[in-house]
Design a protein around this motif. Structure first.
Motif, PDB file in Angstrom:
ATOM      1  N   CYS A  94      -0.243  -3.429  -5.536  1.00 24.98           N
ATOM      2  CA  CYS A  94      -0.539  -4.657  -5.035  1.00 24.98           C
ATOM      3  C   CYS A  94      -0.942  -4.703  -3.579  1.00 24.98           C
ATOM      4  O   CYS A  94      -1.670  -5.732  -3.246  1.00 24.98           O
ATOM      5  CB  CYS A  94       0.719  -5.583  -5.537  1.00 24.98           C
ATOM      6  SG  CYS A  94       1.918  -5.250  -4.513  1.00 24.98           S
ATOM      7  N   GLY A  95      -0.467  -3.979  -2.943  1.00 25.08           N
ATOM      8  CA  GLY A  95      -0.725  -3.762  -1.310  1.00 25.08           C
ATOM      9  C   GLY A  95       0.285  -4.302  -0.386  1.00 25.08           C
ATOM     10  O   GLY A  95       0.211  -4.459   0.802  1.00 25.08           O
ATOM     11  N   HIS A  96       1.081  -5.343  -1.019  1.00 27.84           N
ATOM     12  CA  HIS A  96       1.981  -5.865  -0.328  1.00 27.84           C
ATOM     13  C   HIS A  96       3.442  -5.927  -0.639  1.00 27.84           C
ATOM     14  O   HIS A  96       4.386  -6.598   0.074  1.00 27.84           O
ATOM     15  CB  HIS A  96       1.426  -7.547  -0.276  1.00 27.84           C
ATOM     16  CG  HIS A  96       1.378  -8.203  -1.567  1.00 27.84           C
ATOM     17  ND1 HIS A  96       2.622  -8.413  -2.396  1.00 27.84           N
ATOM     18  CD2 HIS A  96       0.407  -8.206  -2.522  1.00 27.84           C
ATOM     19  CE1 HIS A  96       2.106  -9.188  -3.312  1.00 27.84           C
ATOM     20  NE2 HIS A  96       0.868  -8.747  -3.610  1.00 27.84           N
ATOM     21  N   CYS A  97       3.892  -5.319  -1.585  1.00 35.54           N
ATOM     22  CA  CYS A  97       5.265  -5.236  -1.915  1.00 35.54           C
ATOM     23  C   CYS A  97       5.967  -4.167  -1.150  1.00 35.54           C
ATOM     24  O   CYS A  97       5.179  -3.554  -0.151  1.00 35.54           O
ATOM     25  CB  CYS A  97       5.605  -4.807  -3.525  1.00 35.54           C
ATOM     26  SG  CYS A  97       5.046  -3.114  -3.849  1.00 35.54           S
ATOM     27  N   THR A  98       7.015  -3.976  -1.129  1.00 33.73           N
ATOM     28  CA  THR A  98       7.939  -3.107  -0.395  1.00 33.73           C
ATOM     29  C   THR A  98       7.644  -1.603  -0.700  1.00 33.73           C
ATOM     30  O   THR A  98       7.312  -0.971   0.215  1.00 33.73           O
ATOM     31  CB  THR A  98       9.347  -2.900  -0.745  1.00 33.73           C
ATOM     32  OG1 THR A  98      10.000  -4.451  -0.158  1.00 33.73           O
ATOM     33  CG2 THR A  98      10.178  -2.278   0.411  1.00 33.73           C
ATOM     34  N   CYS A 100       4.435  -0.511  -1.844  1.00 35.49           N
ATOM     35  CA  CYS A 100       3.303  -0.336  -1.340  1.00 35.49           C
ATOM     36  C   CYS A 100       3.120  -0.277   0.194  1.00 35.49           C
ATOM     37  O   CYS A 100       2.118   0.479   0.662  1.00 35.49           O
ATOM     38  CB  CYS A 100       2.296  -1.558  -1.862  1.00 35.49           C
ATOM     39  SG  CYS A 100       1.880  -1.464  -3.823  1.00 35.49           S
ATOM     40  N   SER A 101       3.863  -0.909   1.070  1.00 37.99           N
ATOM     41  CA  SER A 101       4.113  -0.810   2.465  1.00 37.99           C
ATOM     42  C   SER A 101       4.363   0.482   2.851  1.00 37.99           C
ATOM     43  O   SER A 101       3.872   0.936   3.957  1.00 37.99           O
ATOM     44  CB  SER A 101       5.156  -1.925   2.929  1.00 37.99           C
ATOM     45  OG  SER A 101       6.161  -1.501   2.678  1.00 37.99           O
ATOM     46  N   ASP A 105       2.336   3.642  -3.860  1.00 35.34           N
ATOM     47  CA  ASP A 105       1.689   2.595  -4.814  1.00 35.34           C
ATOM     48  C   ASP A 105       2.093   2.993  -6.125  1.00 35.34           C
ATOM     49  O   ASP A 105       2.085   2.208  -7.004  1.00 35.34           O
ATOM     50  CB  ASP A 105       0.154   2.698  -4.575  1.00 35.34           C
ATOM     51  CG  ASP A 105      -0.509   2.333  -3.274  1.00 35.34           C
ATOM     52  OD1 ASP A 105      -1.349   1.481  -3.255  1.00 35.34           O
ATOM     53  OD2 ASP A 105      -0.055   2.715  -2.264  1.00 35.34           O
ATOM     54  N   CYS A 108       4.784   0.777  -7.449  1.00 37.43           N
ATOM     55  CA  CYS A 108       4.604  -0.679  -6.905  1.00 37.43           C
ATOM     56  C   CYS A 108       5.441  -1.714  -7.857  1.00 37.43           C
ATOM     57  O   CYS A 108       5.662  -1.402  -8.999  1.00 37.43           O
ATOM     58  CB  CYS A 108       2.843  -0.986  -7.465  1.00 37.43           C
ATOM     59  SG  CYS A 108       2.478  -2.782  -6.890  1.00 37.43           S
ATOM     60  N   ASN A 110       4.871  -4.588  -8.536  1.00 39.05           N
ATOM     61  CA  ASN A 110       3.987  -5.575  -9.485  1.00 39.05           C
ATOM     62  C   ASN A 110       3.095  -4.657 -10.265  1.00 39.05           C
ATOM     63  O   ASN A 110       2.114  -5.491 -11.019  1.00 39.05           O
ATOM     64  CB  ASN A 110       3.126  -6.521  -8.397  1.00 39.05           C
ATOM     65  CG  ASN A 110       4.193  -7.395  -7.468  1.00 39.05           C
ATOM     66  OD1 ASN A 110       4.822  -8.204  -7.893  1.00 39.05           O
ATOM     67  ND2 ASN A 110       3.921  -7.258  -6.298  1.00 39.05           N
ATOM     68  N   ASN A 114      -0.262  -5.948 -12.235  1.00 31.46           N
ATOM     69  CA  ASN A 114      -1.791  -5.408 -11.528  1.00 31.46           C
ATOM     70  C   ASN A 114      -3.105  -5.255 -12.559  1.00 31.46           C
ATOM     71  O   ASN A 114      -2.476  -4.942 -13.926  1.00 31.46           O
ATOM     72  CB  ASN A 114      -1.505  -4.155 -10.704  1.00 31.46           C
ATOM     73  CG  ASN A 114      -0.705  -4.319  -9.755  1.00 31.46           C
ATOM     74  OD1 ASN A 114      -0.438  -5.546  -9.160  1.00 31.46           O
ATOM     75  ND2 ASN A 114       0.122  -3.175  -9.256  1.00 31.46           N
ATOM     76  N   ARG A 136      -8.614   2.394   2.571  1.00 32.50           N
ATOM     77  CA  ARG A 136      -7.403   2.793   3.072  1.00 32.50           C
ATOM     78  C   ARG A 136      -6.944   3.934   2.157  1.00 32.50           C
ATOM     79  O   ARG A 136      -6.156   4.916   2.563  1.00 32.50           O
ATOM     80  CB  ARG A 136      -6.332   1.638   2.846  1.00 32.50           C
ATOM     81  CG  ARG A 136      -4.871   1.911   3.083  1.00 32.50           C
ATOM     82  CD  ARG A 136      -4.240   1.971   1.308  1.00 32.50           C
ATOM     83  NE  ARG A 136      -2.832   2.086   1.421  1.00 32.50           N
ATOM     84  CZ  ARG A 136      -2.251   2.172   0.333  1.00 32.50           C
ATOM     85  NH1 ARG A 136      -2.682   2.222  -0.797  1.00 32.50           N
ATOM     86  NH2 ARG A 136      -0.848   2.312   0.420  1.00 32.50           N
TER      87      ARG A 136
END
Length: 347
Positions: A94-98, A100-101, A105, A108, A110, A114, A136
């Motif tokens: 998702c690019g914004h969960c813990t 993925c940060s 990935d 993820c 989520n 996805n 990225r």
């Protein structure tokens, strides 16, 4: 352009004409140099059914081990030069969960909602002349051969991630490692362990030619069959192995790991054959760990590329043209490949 397409469950892939993609905002269009054929692809089109894994519904282009040259950039993308070679990090979360940060990935939070699992896994992959990738997800290859580099995106990233997590077991005097299964991932695993640690590497497989190759890379080999457990334990002085990596994942190989683990050892099941074994207080040495891993992080892949550029790991590849792409999958399915099949769509 031509592409190898997964069209339906329980159906072999097809070589089809599809439109050339256009990079969207934040994306880069690659002219594909190489796309590795992986057993995971075979599992998707030959074994899976709808609903087993979210985000894999057909139709899409296969290929999650990819490299290529920059052809065009999308809106908002800077810092890329046309013609430069890059390796592709396949997972897309998702690019914004813990997770993925952290660049993880594959884990993820989520994933269940996805739209796809990654490039070549629900989203169009690299078994095509061109491929769009989030900027990225690109790791520069410099002057390194991008065709030979393609398998690094999975066949090297996956064992590397497992090995990093096992370094506490391996970074000590007298440490031993066991590699079970000497296909593409297992052969790279031997190279990674030798490059990162001073551990004695034991390797086992049913194929003599695979063991010969591992031995040429510094491993002590033990054939499968009668006396396998006893021989492995003998090499360790009876103590057992500190870190075991099972690249098969069937019941007998996982049990082999259980029977050869040292106290405080670590058995990582990397192969996804789905083997089921028993565990009880008395089946494992004390404080030993049985775990599994899936793929790796984008940080890991940057480190893998550095090892490749330094000559520390060399993937074994067999090159195929786009006309031979379906043949590559046939050979993969039949077990007749001696190296990782890499399709070169633009040769």
């Amino acid at each position: 352009m031509r592409a190898v397409r997964f069209t339906d469950w329980k159906t072999k892939p097809s070589l089809k004409e599809v439109p050339k993609p256009t990079p969207g905002p934040g994306e880069v269009l690659l002219k594909v140099a190489g796309a590795g054929a992986c057993h995971s692809d075979v599992a998707i089109y030959a074994d899976f059914e709808a609903g087993i894994v979210h985000g894999l519904d057909p139709e899409y282009t296969l290929g999650h081990e990819n490299s290529g040259w920059v052809e065009e950039v999308g809106e908002g993308v800077t810092g890329f030069t046309k013609g430069d070679a890059y390796l592709v990090f396949g997972p897309i979360g998702c690019g914004h969960c813990t997770a993925c940060s952290r660049g993880q990935d594959t884990y993820c939070e989520n994933a269940a909602t996805n739209p796809y699992q990654g490039i070549g896994l629900g989203r169009d992959g690299g078994m095509a002349e061109y491929l769009t990738v989030p900027a990225r997800n690109l790791i520069p290859l410099g002057d390194a051969d991008p065709v030979a580099a393609a398998p690094l995106a999975d066949a090297a990233l996956t064992p590397y991630h497992a090995m990093k997590l096992s370094l506490p077991q391996l970074n000590k005097g007298g440490a031993t490692a066991l590699v079970i299964g000497l296909g593409g991932l297992g052969q790279i695993a031997v190279q990674i362990i030798k490059a990162l640690t001073g551990a004695t590497v034991i390797a086992t497989d049913m194929k003599p030619e695979a063991m010969e190759l591992a031995a040429s890379r510094g491993a002590i080999t033990v054939p499968g069959g009668e006396g396998q457990v006893e021989k492995i334990r003998e090499i360790t002085g009876g103590r057992g192995v500190d870190a075991i990596f099972d690249f098969v994942g069937i019941k007998p190989t996982i049990e082999l790991g259980q029977q050869t683990m040292a106290q405080g050892g670590r058995l990582t099941v990397v192969g996804i054959a789905g083997g089921v074994v028993e565990w009880s207080f008395f089946t494992n040495p004390y404080e030993a760990v049985i775990t599994n891993t899936y793929w790796g992080t984008i940080e890991d892949l940057h480190e893998v590329v550095k090892m490749y550029q330094a000559g520390q790991i060399v993937p074994d590849v067999q090159r195929f043209t786009m006309d031979q792409a379906l043949e590559a999958y046939e050979l993969l399915e039949s077990g007749k490949l001696s190296a990782r099949a890499v399709v070169m769509p633009n040769e």
